[in-house]
Design a protein around this motif. Structure first.
Motif, mmCIF file in Angstrom:
data_model
loop_
_atom_site.group_PDB
_atom_site.id
_atom_site.type_symbol
_atom_site.label_atom_id
_atom_site.label_comp_id
_atom_site.label_asym_id
_atom_site.label_seq_id
_atom_site.Cartn_x
_atom_site.Cartn_y
_atom_site.Cartn_z
ATOM 1 N N ASP A 325 0.852 -1.178 0.000
ATOM 2 C CA ASP A 325 0.000 0.000 0.000
ATOM 3 C C ASP A 325 0.891 1.232 0.000
ATOM 4 N N MET A 326 0.277 2.411 -0.066
ATOM 5 C CA MET A 326 1.057 3.646 -0.049
ATOM 6 C C MET A 326 1.811 3.738 1.276
ATOM 7 N N TYR A 353 8.178 -1.403 -4.546
ATOM 8 C CA TYR A 353 6.957 -1.221 -5.320
ATOM 9 C C TYR A 353 6.780 -2.431 -6.214
ATOM 10 N N LYS A 426 2.234 8.134 -16.007
ATOM 11 C CA LYS A 426 1.911 6.722 -15.797
ATOM 12 C C LYS A 426 3.201 5.905 -15.661
ATOM 13 N N THR A 456 1.018 -0.125 -15.373
ATOM 14 C CA THR A 456 0.710 -0.506 -13.996
ATOM 15 C C THR A 456 -0.561 0.145 -13.486
ATOM 16 N N ASP A 458 -0.513 3.002 -12.164
ATOM 17 C CA ASP A 458 -0.090 3.880 -11.082
ATOM 18 C C ASP A 458 0.607 5.109 -11.647
ATOM 19 N N ILE A 469 6.286 6.817 -6.214
ATOM 20 C CA ILE A 469 4.888 6.566 -6.539
ATOM 21 C C ILE A 469 4.032 7.633 -5.859
ATOM 22 N N GLY A 471 0.489 7.978 -6.593
ATOM 23 C CA GLY A 471 -0.911 7.590 -6.478
ATOM 24 C C GLY A 471 -1.295 6.635 -7.584
ATOM 25 N N ARG A 472 -2.568 6.367 -7.675
ATOM 26 C CA ARG A 472 -3.057 5.414 -8.662
ATOM 27 C C ARG A 472 -3.880 6.115 -9.724
ATOM 28 N N LYS A 474 -5.422 4.276 -11.978
ATOM 29 C CA LYS A 474 -6.615 3.441 -12.021
ATOM 30 C C LYS A 474 -7.446 3.694 -10.770
ATOM 31 N N ASN A 483 -6.856 -4.093 -1.460
ATOM 32 C CA ASN A 483 -7.402 -3.385 -2.611
ATOM 33 C C ASN A 483 -8.918 -3.521 -2.660
#
Length: 590
Positions: A325-326, A353, A426, A456, A458, A469, A471-472, A474, A483
């Motif tokens: 997770d983050m 990651y 991305k 990905t 992300d 990273i 954030g997402r 998606k 998730n």
């Protein structure tokens, strides 16, 4: 005191006294996953003395299980499976309970040439029906010829099997069968080794198909990235149905010949500090991974009136992995504050990651560098205009390391073109660890894989070869390492009277305290304040019953939620409009 010695105190039976863990050190030369198949990896590990060690809820050794014993049991299971009619490439679903039964069955399926498909254990929320529904959907997706499960889950798992007309057998019953010797198929490195369901959706499951070659490539990259050493021992509470638990803390320790100590995930949830007890008792160097929430729980459990050094010795915890997770730097700092006096070093943190679609690891922080944070403007992260007069806000972004061995990472814009250093876009990756695709879902595969590269989903940026990273892209919502697809939350609300598809938008937001939580915007057609209040509470309870999460529920005027040019709900735009204040929820009196 060694892990074994710690279990020989008190008035235990002679059987308990005789238990000793598999050794950390071994004369067998270490090979870092340089095998063609997973079966070949276990064949080699079984020639040494190391293995798996299962502990009870209080951290006492319940069963040492050498790789040699695992191999013997797995081959016997392969013989039983073949006698049962299982053929190469058949899918065999099995509930991923942490223990010797699952371990031998998983490898038995591999030796038989079939594909193991680990399925989750029931959670503490949602209840019996929710779990049965989840199993039914995943059984439908993987279409197995056999479903194996622990005897204590026979009622729920048996009902799911019956609903899908799949033969279901309890672990214990299957393992008790006679095992007549027979020839085993010879696996090829480019054949499928297993299917991994990426955690999250129960309605739209994606079975990630991973070959032996992809798996061993990633496990090799993982071990090289961690700079594995002879004194290392793994300690884990992670569930075996999640990629970090299955690949990182089960298959990896076999392929890299690492003795490992396990406690069950539910035992960690009840007694989280028992995890740190196991680490403290290891006389070698420890490797142990956790999502951010695991460190958070342990930091909160350590009372300010208690000295951590009175109970724990974390000075030999060499790699404290972060993933799934983050990564929240404030939580990591709280953990350091709580356990520094017990010898824990912040340099032990190992951010990484990855995702199931790349088997596991994509990037890994070089050992010893710890957590490195950069401040990034919120406007850069969201792409939104901060407007005149609004104070600029910054968010701490954690460095997730460098690409793992043989993996390549690129940052691309919305059109797929590479962009420059420190530009957010991305995250795309390629390398030998990528999945073949989603099982029997070419449309979903084509949506994320292009010319041998994986989108990905992300967002991030590269800086001096390190990946950050942010954030997402998606729509996935990740809470406490789990998730959640927004479609599942929206669907749950749609089941309430008076709602229809398109009335609900779910997405993740960050609270003022820095925690991620789901927000649900819902079209409301009533003007009565009491009715609105009742509706909001009903929606909140419905989401909690389905997902186990508390959420922010906002009632908004009809036709407020934005749509794409094709008429689909745009969650990302809804989120930006909500955060910018352009979507104004109704005020509801408490």
């Amino acid at each position: 005191m060694t892990l074994g010695d710690a279990n020989m105190t008190g008035s235990h039976s002679m059987d308990k006294i005789a238990l000793a863990p598999t050794p950390t050190y071994d004369d067998l030369p270490r090979r870092l996953s340089d095998f063609a198949t997973l079966g070949e990896a276990l064949d080699y590990a079984a020639t040494g003395q190391r293995g798996l060690n299962f502990h009870d809820a209080r951290g006492n050794l319940a069963r040492p299980y050498s790789f040699a014993e695992l191999r013997g049991d797995a081959i016997a299971c392969a013989h039983r499976l073949i006698a049962h009619g299982v053929k190469p490439a058949d899918r065999i679903a099995l509930v991923a309970e942490t223990g010797a039964d699952f371990a031998q069955l998983f490898f038995g399926i591999v030796y038989a040439g079939a594909w193991p498909v680990p399925l989750p254990l029931p959670t503490s929320f949602g209840g019996k029906e929710s779990y049965i529904d989840q199993l039914v959907v995943q059984l439908t997706s993987c279409d197995p010829s056999l479903f194996l499960f622990p005897a204590e889950l026979a009622e729920m798992a048996g009902e799911a099997a019956a609903l899908r007309s799949v033969e279901g057998i309890a672990f214990e019953d299957f393992i008790a069968r006679e095992a007549a010797s027979c020839a085993l198929p010879q696996a090829k490195t480019d054949e499928i080794a297993y299917l991994q369901y990426s955690s999250g959706s129960t309605r739209f499951p994606h079975g990630v198909a991973v070959t032996h070659h992809a798996l061993l490539s990633n496990l090799s990259a993982h071990s090289h990235g961690m700079k594995l050493q002879d004194s290392d021992r793994c300690i884990s509470w992670l569930p075996w149905y999640h990629d970090m638990g299955l690949v990182g803390c089960f298959l990896s320790v076999v392929a890299n010949q690492v003795s490992t100590d396990y406690m069950k995930t539910e035992d960690f949830a009840r007694r989280p500090l028992a995890w740190l007890d196991l680490i403290s008792r290891n006389e070698g160097t420890s490797i142990s991974y956790s999502p951010t929430f695991g460190y958070d729980i342990c930091a909160r459990r350590m009372s300010s009136q208690t000295k951590a050094s009175d109970r724990f010795d974390l000075s030999r915890w060499r790699l404290a992995g972060n993933g799934a997770d983050m990564i929240r730097p404030d939580v990591m700092q709280s953990f350091v504050d709580a356990y520094a006096e017990a010898g824990f070093s912040p340099n032990a943190f190992l951010p990484s990651y990855g995702l199931a679609e790349a088997t596991l690891a994509v990037t890994i922080m070089p050992p010893g560098e710890g957590i490195v944070v950069e401040l990034v403007a919120e406007t850069d992260l969201s792409g939104a205009d901060d407007g005149e007069g609004r104070p600029q806000r910054f968010r701490s972004i954690v460095n997730c390391g460098k690409p793992a061995k043989d993996m390549i990472v690129e940052i691309r814009d919305e059109d797929g073109a590479m962009i420059g250093e420190r530009q957010i876009g991305k995250v795309w990756t390629t390398g030998p660890s990528l999945m073949v695709g989603y099982f029997r879902d070419s449309e979903a595969t084509d949506a994320c894989m292009v010319d041998g590269w994986l989108d990905t989903g992300d967002m991030g940026y590269l800086s001096d070869g390190y990946l950050y990273i942010v954030g997402r892209a998606k729509d996935m919502i990740i809470i406490n390492g789990k998730n959640h697809w927004p479609q599942d939350i929206e669907w749950a609300v749609e089941q309430l009277p008076g709602f229809k598809q398109g009335d609900i938008a779910a997405f993740a937001i960050t609270t003022p305290g820095g925690e991620e939580t789901p927000a649900v915007l819902v079209h409301c057609r009533t003007s009565d304040n009491d009715e609105r209040s009742r509706l909001r509470d009903q929606i909140r309870e419905r989401v909690r019953a389905i997902t186990g999460m508390n959420c922010v529920v906002e009632l908004v005027p009809p036709r407020t939620l934005p749509r794409t040019s094709s008429g689909k709900l745009s969650r990302s735009k809804a989120r930006n409009l909500y955060l910018n204040g352009d979507i104004r929820p109704y005020d509801i009196a408490a």
